[in-house]
Design an enzyme around this catalytic site. Structure first.
Site, PDB file in Angstrom:
ATOM      1  N   HIS A   8       9.250  90.300 -22.358  1.00 28.85           N
ATOM      2  CA  HIS A   8      10.272  89.270 -22.495  1.00 28.85           C
ATOM      3  C   HIS A   8      11.144  89.219 -21.244  1.00 28.85           C
ATOM      4  O   HIS A   8      11.931  90.132 -20.984  1.00 28.85           O
ATOM      5  CB  HIS A   8      11.113  89.588 -23.731  1.00 28.85           C
ATOM      6  N   HIS A  50      17.096  81.807 -17.678  1.00 25.33           N
ATOM      7  CA  HIS A  50      17.297  81.607 -19.114  1.00 25.33           C
ATOM      8  C   HIS A  50      18.514  80.740 -19.402  1.00 25.33           C
ATOM      9  O   HIS A  50      18.440  79.772 -20.158  1.00 25.33           O
ATOM     10  CB  HIS A  50      17.460  82.954 -19.817  1.00 25.33           C
TER      11      HIS A  50
END
Length: 243
Positions: A8, A50
């Site tokens: 991730h 992100h």
């Protein structure tokens, strides 16, 4: 079917997220999947960031979508020795046979569906938009936006997709279901009822890794690829605290 480990944002518990070093470390640790988030710069480049803003992960301040690639390249990201934002194209170069890249398009964003259009165009330039079959595709595209998933299905129907969801039920679209680990803790029957393979995020605790393994989750997204692999291989006791 074995549960596969997806790093991730790279091995982001060890190194700064969305940096080339974090992804290289994840591969060294044995991850067979890499996960990234993509956003468009003001001049139409796909970068791996992100947040809507750069403040948390770089030395700068501002909104990604109103900054140019050259402006983002002036910033330092995490512990990288040199300035420069990670481009999605650079991440594609890390792919080797047997490694998948899970690309999440972020929404809502200033440029809407242009994100998916640019993504598919980039993948096409690298001969990645039309895999022989979905199971062997080195690219999987994900989003929390139903419209985004449908756009990818329309632009590149051969690419596999994931409909991400939190604790609530998600539309039954996409080749993979994408629940959070909180959802699976609250509803262990989810995987059996999903009717398709499951990608679960973000799974860092040993007990959660074991839960996913017992339920038959296909992919677990984790910030700790090495530790997660140890648990899946049975080399760490279930009662061991997380690192």
């Amino acid at each position: 079917m074995l549960t596969e480990v997806v790093a991730h944002r790279g091995a982001s518990a060890d190194l700064a997220e969305h940096t080339l070093a974090a992804y290289q470390l994840a591969l060294e640790q044995g991850a067979t999947g890499l996960e990234c988030d993509v956003r468009l710069t003001r001049d139409g480049e796909l970068v791996c960031v992100h947040d809507r803003r750069v403040d948390r992960t770089s030395t700068g301040r501002g909104v990604v979508s109103v900054m140019t690639l050259s402006e983002l390249d002036e910033l330092r990201w995490g512990d990288e020795d040199k300035p420069g934002v990670l481009r999605l194209e650079s991440l594609l170069e890390l792919l080797t046979p047997g490694v998948r890249l899970f690309v999440e398009t972020k929404h809502p964003v200033r440029y809407g569906g242009l994100v998916e259009a640019k993504l598919v165009a980039l993948l096409a330039r690298h001969s990645l938009a039309r895999p022989a079959n979905k199971e062997e595709s080195p690219i999987v595209v994900m989003s929390f936006s139903q419209q985004a998933v449908r756009r990818v299905q329309r632009h590149a129907p051969q690419l596999p997709t994931v409909m991400l969801s939190g604790t609530r039920l998600a539309p039954r679209i996409g080749d993979y279901a994408g629940p959070s680990i909180e959802r699976l803790r609250a509803d262990p029957t989810y995987v059996e009822r999903a009717g398709r393979p499951v990608y679960c995020w973000t799974v860092d605790e040993p007990e959660d890794v074991l839960l996913c393994k017992r339920l038959g989750v296909r992919f677990v997204a984790t910030n700790k690829p090495a530790a997660t692999l140890e648990v899946l291989r049975g080399t760490v006791p279930e009662s061991e605290p997380s690192r």
